[in-house]
Design a protein around this motif. Structure first.
Motif, PDB file in Angstrom:
ATOM      1  N   LYS A  42       0.637  -1.278   0.471  1.00  0.00           N
ATOM      2  CA  LYS A  42      -0.030  -0.624   0.025  1.00  0.00           C
ATOM      3  C   LYS A  42       1.167   1.009   0.329  1.00  0.00           C
ATOM      4  N   GLU A  43       2.256   1.195   1.148  1.00  0.00           N
ATOM      5  CA  GLU A  43       2.508   2.659   0.938  1.00  0.00           C
ATOM      6  C   GLU A  43       3.230   2.843  -0.427  1.00  0.00           C
ATOM      7  N   ARG A  44       3.480   1.967  -0.507  1.00  0.00           N
ATOM      8  CA  ARG A  44       4.601   2.077  -2.463  1.00  0.00           C
ATOM      9  C   ARG A  44       3.987   2.553  -2.779  1.00  0.00           C
ATOM     10  N   ARG A  45       2.708   1.918  -2.991  1.00  0.00           N
ATOM     11  CA  ARG A  45       1.932   2.156  -4.590  1.00  0.00           C
ATOM     12  C   ARG A  45       1.797   3.554  -4.654  1.00  0.00           C
ATOM     13  N   GLN A  46       0.906   3.753  -3.467  1.00  0.00           N
ATOM     14  CA  GLN A  46       0.712   5.488  -2.663  1.00  0.00           C
ATOM     15  C   GLN A  46       1.878   6.285  -3.611  1.00  0.00           C
ATOM     16  N   LEU A  47       2.862   5.794  -2.915  1.00  0.00           N
ATOM     17  CA  LEU A  47       3.931   7.378  -3.143  1.00  0.00           C
ATOM     18  C   LEU A  47       4.431   6.989  -5.120  1.00  0.00           C
ATOM     19  N   MET A  48       4.009   5.488  -5.594  1.00  0.00           N
ATOM     20  CA  MET A  48       4.110   5.472  -6.657  1.00  0.00           C
ATOM     21  C   MET A  48       3.269   7.017  -7.411  1.00  0.00           C
ATOM     22  N   MET A 138      14.979  -2.861 -12.274  1.00  0.00           N
ATOM     23  CA  MET A 138      16.096  -1.697 -11.420  1.00  0.00           C
ATOM     24  C   MET A 138      15.222  -2.389 -10.408  1.00  0.00           C
ATOM     25  N   ASP A 139      16.409  -2.818  -9.285  1.00  0.00           N
ATOM     26  CA  ASP A 139      16.699  -3.364  -8.181  1.00  0.00           C
ATOM     27  C   ASP A 139      16.805  -2.469  -6.892  1.00  0.00           C
ATOM     28  N   HIS A 140      16.764  -3.052  -5.795  1.00  0.00           N
ATOM     29  CA  HIS A 140      16.467  -2.390  -3.984  1.00  0.00           C
ATOM     30  C   HIS A 140      17.611  -1.189  -4.308  1.00  0.00           C
ATOM     31  N   SER A 141      18.633  -1.003  -4.708  1.00  0.00           N
ATOM     32  CA  SER A 141      20.077   0.087  -4.991  1.00  0.00           C
ATOM     33  C   SER A 141      18.718   2.078  -5.853  1.00  0.00           C
ATOM     34  N   ALA A 142      17.367   1.176  -6.636  1.00  0.00           N
ATOM     35  CA  ALA A 142      17.501   2.059  -7.232  1.00  0.00           C
ATOM     36  C   ALA A 142      16.677   3.216  -6.421  1.00  0.00           C
ATOM     37  N   ASP A 143      16.447   4.427  -6.241  1.00  0.00           N
ATOM     38  CA  ASP A 143      15.694   5.849  -5.131  1.00  0.00           C
ATOM     39  C   ASP A 143      14.448   5.226  -5.967  1.00  0.00           C
ATOM     40  N   LEU A 144      13.001   5.869  -5.413  1.00  0.00           N
ATOM     41  CA  LEU A 144      11.818   6.820  -6.266  1.00  0.00           C
ATOM     42  C   LEU A 144      12.430   7.784  -7.888  1.00  0.00           C
ATOM     43  N   GLU A 145      13.055   8.416  -7.199  1.00  0.00           N
ATOM     44  CA  GLU A 145      13.101   8.959  -8.290  1.00  0.00           C
ATOM     45  C   GLU A 145      13.948   9.354  -9.911  1.00  0.00           C
ATOM     46  N   GLU A 146      14.555   7.998  -9.049  1.00  0.00           N
ATOM     47  CA  GLU A 146      15.888   7.357 -10.556  1.00  0.00           C
ATOM     48  C   GLU A 146      13.965   6.546 -11.305  1.00  0.00           C
ATOM     49  N   LEU A 147      13.018   5.588 -10.348  1.00  0.00           N
ATOM     50  CA  LEU A 147      12.281   4.991 -10.779  1.00  0.00           C
ATOM     51  C   LEU A 147      11.417   5.957 -11.719  1.00  0.00           C
ATOM     52  N   ARG A 148      11.015   7.803 -11.277  1.00  0.00           N
ATOM     53  CA  ARG A 148      10.650   8.333 -12.117  1.00  0.00           C
ATOM     54  C   ARG A 148      11.036   8.947 -13.118  1.00  0.00           C
ATOM     55  N   SER A 149      12.897   8.701 -13.460  1.00  0.00           N
ATOM     56  CA  SER A 149      13.601   9.308 -14.393  1.00  0.00           C
ATOM     57  C   SER A 149      12.974   8.466 -15.111  1.00  0.00           C
ATOM     58  N   ALA A 150      13.262   6.874 -15.385  1.00  0.00           N
ATOM     59  CA  ALA A 150      12.899   6.137 -16.132  1.00  0.00           C
ATOM     60  C   ALA A 150      11.622   5.238 -17.266  1.00  0.00           C
ATOM     61  N   VAL A 151      10.617   5.753 -16.037  1.00  0.00           N
ATOM     62  CA  VAL A 151       9.244   6.165 -16.274  1.00  0.00           C
ATOM     63  C   VAL A 151       8.993   6.937 -17.683  1.00  0.00           C
ATOM     64  N   VAL A 152       9.810   8.170 -16.961  1.00  0.00           N
ATOM     65  CA  VAL A 152       9.402   9.913 -18.143  1.00  0.00           C
ATOM     66  C   VAL A 152      10.403   9.606 -19.378  1.00  0.00           C
ATOM     67  N   SER A 153      11.659   9.134 -19.072  1.00  0.00           N
ATOM     68  CA  SER A 153      12.381   8.734 -20.749  1.00  0.00           C
ATOM     69  C   SER A 153      12.079   7.600 -21.232  1.00  0.00           C
ATOM     70  N   LEU A 154      10.619   6.721 -20.747  1.00  0.00           N
ATOM     71  CA  LEU A 154      10.583   5.637 -21.398  1.00  0.00           C
ATOM     72  C   LEU A 154       9.564   6.188 -21.990  1.00  0.00           C
ATOM     73  N   ALA A 155       8.926   6.514 -21.579  1.00  0.00           N
ATOM     74  CA  ALA A 155       7.027   7.682 -21.996  1.00  0.00           C
ATOM     75  C   ALA A 155       7.237   7.968 -22.988  1.00  0.00           C
ATOM     76  N   SER A 156       8.477   9.411 -23.052  1.00  0.00           N
ATOM     77  CA  SER A 156       9.442  10.500 -24.131  1.00  0.00           C
ATOM     78  C   SER A 156       9.840   8.995 -25.074  1.00  0.00           C
ATOM     79  N   SER A 157      10.345   8.442 -24.766  1.00  0.00           N
ATOM     80  CA  SER A 157      11.218   7.641 -26.343  1.00  0.00           C
ATOM     81  C   SER A 157      10.017   6.939 -26.462  1.00  0.00           C
ATOM     82  N   ARG A 158       8.976   6.393 -26.282  1.00  0.00           N
ATOM     83  CA  ARG A 158       7.703   5.485 -27.041  1.00  0.00           C
ATOM     84  C   ARG A 158       6.893   6.959 -28.284  1.00  0.00           C
TER      85      ARG A 158
END
Length: 162
Positions: A42-48, A138-158
């Protein structure tokens, strides 16, 4: 790729009502795609969800592994539902059946980017993840900012590919 309009609803706080008195509280917002988030915590889902909403993505959420398997193996794979523009998924919660379903879905929809993340991995899980065509991990070392950046980057490239 065409942009889609969604409705951004303002919060129902007293201050929010006063600020928008006389105006419609529903405002069209242009977003760059629909993200399917598969997360059982729940907490991770809400953050994302908050992070993705801040980036103006429309987010569809699946909270249960069985529902995720049904969606990935059934409705999306058969074309009953339109495939999302990006899938963001807790790899560990899917289990064997879910990862196999995701593997088949990705093979039949290679243009849908997939980001798999997991705070805990083992060699067997990494082997299963490696079989999902085109998936980013993305493994446990990735933080929320890295995840956000990856999502935005992949959406843009698509968007630029279509």
């Amino acid at each position: 790729m065409q942009s889609s309009a969604v409705v951004n609803q303002q919060g129902a706080s007293r201050a929010g009502r006063a600020m928008f008195r006389g105006e419609s509280r529903r405002r069209p917002v242009v977003f760059h795609g629909q993200v399917l988030l598969i997360e059982n915590l729940k907490e991770r889902r809400q953050l994302m969800c908050d992070m993705l909403a801040h980036e103006r993505f429309e987010v569809g959420v699946v909270e249960d592994a069985r529902d995720a398997v049904q969606l990935l193996a059934g409705e999306l794979l058969s074309g009953q539902r339109q495939a999302p523009e990006l899938i963001l998924c807790n790899a560990r919660m899917l289990g064997d059946a879910g990862l196999a379903a995701l593997e088949r879905l990705c093979a039949s929809n290679p243009d849908v980017p997939v980001i798999l993340y997991s705070p805990f991995t083992n060699p067997r899980l990494r082997e299963q993840i490696a079989r999902v065509p085109g998936a980013w991990f993305m493994d446990h070392s990735a933080d929320l900012e890295e995840l956000r950046s990856a999502v935005v980057s992949l959406a843009s490239s698509r968007q630029s590919r279509v």
